[in-house]
Structure formats: C-alpha cells, structure tokens
Write a protein that holds these residues in place. Structure first.
Motif, PDB file in Angstrom:
ATOM      1  N   ASP A   1       0.816  -1.223   0.000  1.00  0.00           N
ATOM      2  CA  ASP A   1       0.000   0.000   0.000  1.00  0.00           C
ATOM      3  C   ASP A   1       0.849   1.273   0.000  1.00  0.00           C
ATOM      4  O   ASP A   1       0.542   2.231  -0.705  1.00  0.00           O
ATOM      5  CB  ASP A   1      -0.911   0.029   1.237  1.00  0.00           C
ATOM      6  N   PHE A   2       1.868   1.308   0.830  1.00  0.00           N
ATOM      7  CA  PHE A   2       2.547   2.585   1.069  1.00  0.00           C
ATOM      8  C   PHE A   2       4.049   2.593   0.750  1.00  0.00           C
ATOM      9  O   PHE A   2       4.544   3.505   0.114  1.00  0.00           O
ATOM     10  CB  PHE A   2       2.354   3.009   2.536  1.00  0.00           C
ATOM     11  N   TRP A   3       4.761   1.606   1.228  1.00  0.00           N
ATOM     12  CA  TRP A   3       6.228   1.674   1.174  1.00  0.00           C
ATOM     13  C   TRP A   3       6.761   1.427  -0.236  1.00  0.00           C
ATOM     14  O   TRP A   3       7.589   2.178  -0.745  1.00  0.00           O
ATOM     15  CB  TRP A   3       6.830   0.672   2.170  1.00  0.00           C
ATOM     16  N   ILE A   4       6.256   0.350  -0.874  1.00  0.00           N
ATOM     17  CA  ILE A   4       6.749   0.005  -2.219  1.00  0.00           C
ATOM     18  C   ILE A   4       6.413   1.109  -3.235  1.00  0.00           C
ATOM     19  O   ILE A   4       7.300   1.535  -3.999  1.00  0.00           O
ATOM     20  CB  ILE A   4       6.220  -1.389  -2.659  1.00  0.00           C
ATOM     21  N   PRO A   5       5.148   1.642  -3.260  1.00  0.00           N
ATOM     22  CA  PRO A   5       4.863   2.758  -4.186  1.00  0.00           C
ATOM     23  C   PRO A   5       5.755   3.974  -3.941  1.00  0.00           C
ATOM     24  O   PRO A   5       6.170   4.652  -4.883  1.00  0.00           O
ATOM     25  CB  PRO A   5       3.402   3.100  -3.892  1.00  0.00           C
ATOM     26  N   GLU A   6       6.096   4.204  -2.641  1.00  0.00           N
ATOM     27  CA  GLU A   6       6.937   5.350  -2.303  1.00  0.00           C
ATOM     28  C   GLU A   6       8.364   5.156  -2.833  1.00  0.00           C
ATOM     29  O   GLU A   6       8.950   6.066  -3.425  1.00  0.00           O
ATOM     30  CB  GLU A   6       6.944   5.519  -0.772  1.00  0.00           C
ATOM     31  N   LEU A   7       8.885   3.941  -2.636  1.00  0.00           N
ATOM     32  CA  LEU A   7      10.238   3.647  -3.143  1.00  0.00           C
ATOM     33  C   LEU A   7      10.276   3.738  -4.671  1.00  0.00           C
ATOM     34  O   LEU A   7      11.209   4.295  -5.252  1.00  0.00           O
ATOM     35  CB  LEU A   7      10.672   2.242  -2.705  1.00  0.00           C
ATOM     36  N   LYS A   8       9.210   3.178  -5.285  1.00  0.00           N
ATOM     37  CA  LYS A   8       9.125   3.179  -6.749  1.00  0.00           C
ATOM     38  C   LYS A   8       9.094   4.618  -7.266  1.00  0.00           C
ATOM     39  O   LYS A   8       9.794   4.961  -8.230  1.00  0.00           O
ATOM     40  CB  LYS A   8       7.850   2.428  -7.169  1.00  0.00           C
ATOM     41  N   ALA A   9       8.296   5.456  -6.608  1.00  0.00           N
ATOM     42  CA  ALA A   9       8.151   6.851  -7.048  1.00  0.00           C
ATOM     43  C   ALA A   9       9.471   7.605  -6.883  1.00  0.00           C
ATOM     44  O   ALA A   9       9.883   8.349  -7.774  1.00  0.00           O
ATOM     45  CB  ALA A   9       7.043   7.524  -6.255  1.00  0.00           C
ATOM     46  N   LYS A  10      10.115   7.383  -5.741  1.00  0.00           N
ATOM     47  CA  LYS A  10      11.323   8.174  -5.438  1.00  0.00           C
ATOM     48  C   LYS A  10      12.550   7.699  -6.198  1.00  0.00           C
ATOM     49  O   LYS A  10      13.383   8.500  -6.631  1.00  0.00           O
ATOM     50  CB  LYS A  10      11.604   8.137  -3.937  1.00  0.00           C
ATOM     51  N   TYR A  11      12.694   6.381  -6.339  1.00  0.00           N
ATOM     52  CA  TYR A  11      13.958   5.859  -6.865  1.00  0.00           C
ATOM     53  C   TYR A  11      13.859   5.199  -8.241  1.00  0.00           C
ATOM     54  O   TYR A  11      14.885   4.859  -8.832  1.00  0.00           O
ATOM     55  CB  TYR A  11      14.556   4.863  -5.867  1.00  0.00           C
ATOM     56  N   VAL A  12      12.634   4.968  -8.755  1.00  0.00           N
ATOM     57  CA  VAL A  12      12.519   4.301 -10.055  1.00  0.00           C
ATOM     58  C   VAL A  12      11.900   5.234 -11.105  1.00  0.00           C
ATOM     59  O   VAL A  12      12.558   5.622 -12.066  1.00  0.00           O
ATOM     60  CB  VAL A  12      11.688   2.990  -9.945  1.00  0.00           C
ATOM     61  N   THR A  13      10.643   5.631 -10.908  1.00  0.00           N
ATOM     62  CA  THR A  13       9.944   6.407 -11.952  1.00  0.00           C
ATOM     63  C   THR A  13      10.127   7.916 -11.811  1.00  0.00           C
ATOM     64  O   THR A  13      10.001   8.646 -12.789  1.00  0.00           O
ATOM     65  CB  THR A  13       8.436   6.096 -11.911  1.00  0.00           C
ATOM     66  N   GLY A  14      10.339   8.351 -10.576  1.00  0.00           N
ATOM     67  CA  GLY A  14      10.441   9.796 -10.356  1.00  0.00           C
ATOM     68  C   GLY A  14       9.095  10.491 -10.410  1.00  0.00           C
ATOM     69  O   GLY A  14       9.016  11.723 -10.468  1.00  0.00           O
ATOM     70  N   LYS A  15       8.020   9.696 -10.383  1.00  0.00           N
ATOM     71  CA  LYS A  15       6.668  10.256 -10.430  1.00  0.00           C
ATOM     72  C   LYS A  15       5.805   9.582  -9.377  1.00  0.00           C
ATOM     73  O   LYS A  15       5.910   8.367  -9.158  1.00  0.00           O
ATOM     74  CB  LYS A  15       6.028  10.001 -11.809  1.00  0.00           C
ATOM     75  N   ALA A  16       4.946  10.373  -8.735  1.00  0.00           N
ATOM     76  CA  ALA A  16       4.029   9.804  -7.732  1.00  0.00           C
ATOM     77  C   ALA A  16       2.599  10.117  -8.145  1.00  0.00           C
ATOM     78  O   ALA A  16       2.366  11.031  -8.944  1.00  0.00           O
ATOM     79  CB  ALA A  16       4.325  10.400  -6.366  1.00  0.00           C
ATOM     80  N   HIS A  17       1.663   9.324  -7.612  1.00  0.00           N
ATOM     81  CA  HIS A  17       0.255   9.614  -7.898  1.00  0.00           C
ATOM     82  C   HIS A  17      -0.540   9.547  -6.605  1.00  0.00           C
ATOM     83  O   HIS A  17      -0.114   8.945  -5.614  1.00  0.00           O
ATOM     84  CB  HIS A  17      -0.307   8.638  -8.933  1.00  0.00           C
ATOM     85  N   ILE A  18      -1.697  10.171  -6.639  1.00  0.00           N
ATOM     86  CA  ILE A  18      -2.611  10.104  -5.494  1.00  0.00           C
ATOM     87  C   ILE A  18      -3.838   9.338  -5.946  1.00  0.00           C
ATOM     88  O   ILE A  18      -4.461   9.693  -6.951  1.00  0.00           O
ATOM     89  CB  ILE A  18      -2.996  11.514  -5.000  1.00  0.00           C
ATOM     90  N   GLY A  19      -4.155   8.279  -5.210  1.00  0.00           N
ATOM     91  CA  GLY A  19      -5.315   7.462  -5.567  1.00  0.00           C
ATOM     92  C   GLY A  19      -5.122   6.844  -6.940  1.00  0.00           C
ATOM     93  O   GLY A  19      -4.062   6.308  -7.257  1.00  0.00           O
TER      94      GLY A  19
END
Lengths: 229, 248
Positions: A120-138
């Motif tokens: 839910d939280f940790w993996i999407p955060e790592l992915k956003a910060k260190y892989v894609t450089g993009k985050a989403h809400i919902g």
C-alpha cells in the motif's frame, strides 16, 4: 529476540503517534471548520525525505525487523527439535495466556499484514522516489509535480482507507498485533533480565496497557479515515 | 474406583513405544497415584505380564524421582504437588487416565515411564556448586544476609530437580531448573563470587544437552511442584548478559 522486540516496540509507538496526526487532521478538517491541516503531511514528508531517517534509521529498522523475524523461526526450529517425540495426549500444562503459546501464529499474521502495508505505502513510495520519479494520489495519473508535493501523503492515506476489505484486514491484523504485543512486551523485559521484584507488576500492567492502546489507536486511524475522512 | 489407564510402554530407548490400555477396578480414593500404579503392577505380575517401570523413591514430595505426565500435565492435575503426593480422589470413578513419560530430547526414555535425567546432573557438574574456600561452619550471624535474600535463596533451593518444568514447557526448556540453581547460589555471599563463571558454564551445558529455549509462557512455573518463580529466569538472564559483556 528481546532486544529487537523492544526496538520494534519503540518504532511502533512513534509510527502510531505520527498516524494519530492524520486523525487530528481529519477531525480538524471535518468537524472544526479548518480549511487546511497538514500535521500528518509535514511529519510524513520529513520522515520520507530526511537523509538521517532514510539512510540512517530506516536501514536499522529493516535490520531490526529482519533479525526479529529470522530469530523467531530459528528459535522455533530449535525448540521443536528439543522434543522429537511429541506427547500422545495433548499438553495441558497451565500456561499464562493463549498469546504466549501462539506467538508464531500472531507474528505470522503481522508479517502477512506488513506485506499488504508495504504494498500500500512503502513500495509505491520507493518506486516513485527511486525508479519512476513520479508519484500519484489514488487512481490519478503519476506526475513529477505530485512527487514534489509536500501535501500528497494525507490524501493517499485517505484513498487507501476507503476500501472496506482493506480496513477489515487492517483492523483484524491489529487485534493479532495486540495479542503479539501482550506477550512480547512482558517477555522482552523477562528475557533481558529487567523483570524483578517490585518492577514485575509494573511491567505486566504496562504491557497490557501498551498491547491494548497501541493497536486500538491504529484501528482508530483506519476507521476514522474510512468513515469520516 | 474403576479406571481405564492408557500407559506408555517402551522396552528401551531404541525400541518404538506405544500406549497400552489397562483396566484397574480395585482402586481406593485414598491411595496415592503411585500406590494405584503398584496395584496395577501387582495385577500384571499375577497375570504373568511385565510390570510397568516407573521412577519413585521417597514418596513424600522431596526426592523429585517420580516423573509422569498425567492427562497432559506433569505430576497430574493438582497444583503444587508431585505425582507421589497426588491422590486418587483427584479423579472420578470411570475416568480414563493417560500416563506418559517426560518427553524431551535431553531425557531419553529408559523404559516405559522412566527417563534418563542425568542431563540435569551434568548441568550441575558444569558449575552448580561453590568451589571457593568458605572455611569451617561460621557463627550464624558472622555474615549478615538480608532476610529477603535468604528467603529467596531458600525458595530457589526448594527445587527438587524433578524436571516437570522441562516436561511442561512447549519448548522442552530447562531454564527454570537451571535458573533456580544459579539464583540459589547467586543470592548468597559464598556463591556470588563465582556467579559469572557459573552462569556461562551451566547455560552452555544446558544448550549442549539439547533443551529448548525459554519463550516465557510460564508453564514451567505453573506446573512446578515447588512453584519455583519465573523471577529466577530473569535473574539468570541478567547474570548471563553481564557475564557476556564482562566475563571476568
């Protein structure tokens, strides 16, 4: 086991306190007419971006958790081997509690819950910060602007908690976490040799209180965001 | 009383054992459990069958020899007593009773209900003694000892080494026994001198004998016929931690 357990107890306490900020935010936004409340966002942003937390404390936390988990299985294997021939008639020894006899079950449920929590939280955060450089809400699109947004954490938390099945799993897991803590708290002090004389009743009461209050407040977080936020 | 007994029969440590059913119908409620076993063995001998081997000695709750798990509980259902102090009035006419030996890797079955508990002797030999010169018997008041310390040392010393703690523990841990022996000596000035060395050696021997680790369920203390306190285990853990950090 005991030292890593005590370390995780400290971590749980700070995690719960930070999560409670999101409840305060929700109550302020929904009942006190406040238009903007970012207590949770500010602390979550700090925890997610502070180098000391990210590269100093987070690896220690992961190591502490891994040690606790691996030691549990190693000890269980050794303890199982200590009685190669099992009793024919079920062991009816008077034990203190169901929790003390079933730490591997309650701990296993907590590990399973952590899998969902990380998803839910940790993996999407790592992915956003260190892989894609993009985050989403919902379910919205992932952008670089959202990743840079200091206030993205609260809406993401609320989004995750809108699904009844997820809230049910979270709340059920917190009950098992409570049972795990109920024995683990007191057991840690016993194993480290702190339990003695006048401190024993105090440690027992503190353990019972902690094992009820902390999981209860985690449950409050999930329910508040499900019903109110 | 008429009882149906399911008893573990095993010729020796190499042979596979099994539960065998026996009926005894001439049991008085005033008999001790071991006397009931004597009656059963008399009946078996009269029928030309092999009597059931079981450990016993003093039959007054002191020696710690009787070692049976009765209906899943070491020393049976009554709290704070050994098997020899357990009376048949604790059971009802027509009951089925399951009797097994203490089971642990460290206690191989010798025959039927008898297990080899010499692992405990080896743990004591590893350090459960005072080797420093303490001189001849001094005057009772020559070395002042706080009453609380003396009382707790005495309480720890009441451990009879029966091994019910190991039998009841789901991990077959011997920590209550070992900690009682360590605490008994550590609480007194003559024993304190060698505490660090003692705790390291006794715990190492305990591990070598194949006993499990303590997970603090409290079953050992709850089933102990002498009700030895779990506080002794915390004390042993504390001493062990100290001796690991600073061995000398």
């Amino acid at each position: 086991m005991a030292f890593s357990g005590l370390f995780l107890i400290v971590f749980l306490t700070q995690h719960m306190l930070i999560n409670m900020l999101s409840v305060i935010d929700s109550l302020r936004l929904n009942f006190f007419g406040v238009e903007e409340s970012n207590l949770f966002n500010e602390v979550a942003y700090f925890m997610g971006n502070n180098p000391l937390v990210q590269f100093g404390l987070q690896p220690v936390l992961i190591a502490g958790f891994m040690i606790h988990m691996v030691m549990a299985f190693v000890l269980q294997a050794k303890n199982y081997a200590a009685r190669p021939d099992r009793y024919q008639y079920a062991n009816k020894a008077r034990a203190y509690s169901w929790a003390s006899m079933n730490m591997l079950i309650t701990g296993g449920v907590v590990i399973g819950f952590l899998g969902l929590h990380f998803y839910d939280f940790w993996i999407p955060e790592l992915k956003a910060k260190y892989v894609t450089g993009k985050a989403h809400i919902g379910d919205g699109p992932a952008t670089e602007e959202i990743l840079a947004d200091v206030n993205r954490f609260y809406p993401e938390l609320v989004h995750r908690m809108k699904y009844p099945w997820r809230v049910a799993i979270y709340c059920g897991s917190f009950v098992l976490l409570g049972l795990h803590l109920n024995h683990g708290f007191q057991s840690s002090f016993q194993t480290t040799g702190v339990s003695q004389g006048k401190y024993i009743p105090l440690i027992k009461k503190a353990g019972i209180t902690f094992s009820i209050v902390v999981p209860f407040l985690f449950t409050v977080v999930a329910l508040v965001h499900f019903f109110i936020s | 009383m008429k009882l149906t007994l399911h008893i573990w029969r095993q010729r020796d440590s190499e042979t596979k054992g099994e539960m065998v059913q026996y009926i005894v119908d001439d049991v008085s409620e005033h008999m001790s459990f071991l006397e009931m076993m004597d009656v059963l063995n008399d009946n078996l001998v009269k029928k030309g069958e092999e009597p059931i081997a079981f450990d016993h000695d003093c039959r007054e709750g002191i020696c710690g020899m009787c070692s049976m798990v009765i209906n899943g509980q070491p020393h049976g259902p009554q709290k704070g007593v050994t098997t020899c102090q357990l009376h048949m009035r604790s059971f009802n006419d027509g009951d089925s009773i399951y009797i097994e030996p203490f089971r642990a890797k460290g206690f191989p079955v010798v025959r039927d209900l008898i297990v080899d508990r010499s692992a405990f002797d080896r743990i004591i030999q590893a350090g459960g003694y005072v080797s420093v010169g303490t001189g001849s018997a001094p005057d009772g008041n020559a070395i002042p000892i706080k009453k609380e310390e003396a009382d707790e040392a005495f309480n720890a010393a009441t451990c009879i080494g029966c091994a019910a703690c190991v039998a009841s523990c789901k991990n077959a841990s011997a920590m209550l026994f070992v900690s009682a022996k360590i605490a008994q000596l550590d609480r007194l000035p003559q024993g304190k001198v060698e505490s660090k060395e003692r705790v390291s050696k006794m715990i190492a021997q305990m591990d070598e004998e194949g006993f499990g680790n303590c997970t603090n369920t409290g079953a050992c203390s709850a089933e102990c016929p002498k009700e030895i306190s779990l506080e002794n285990i915390a004390r042993m853990n504390r001493l062990h931690l100290k001796s690991t950090i600073s061995p000398t």
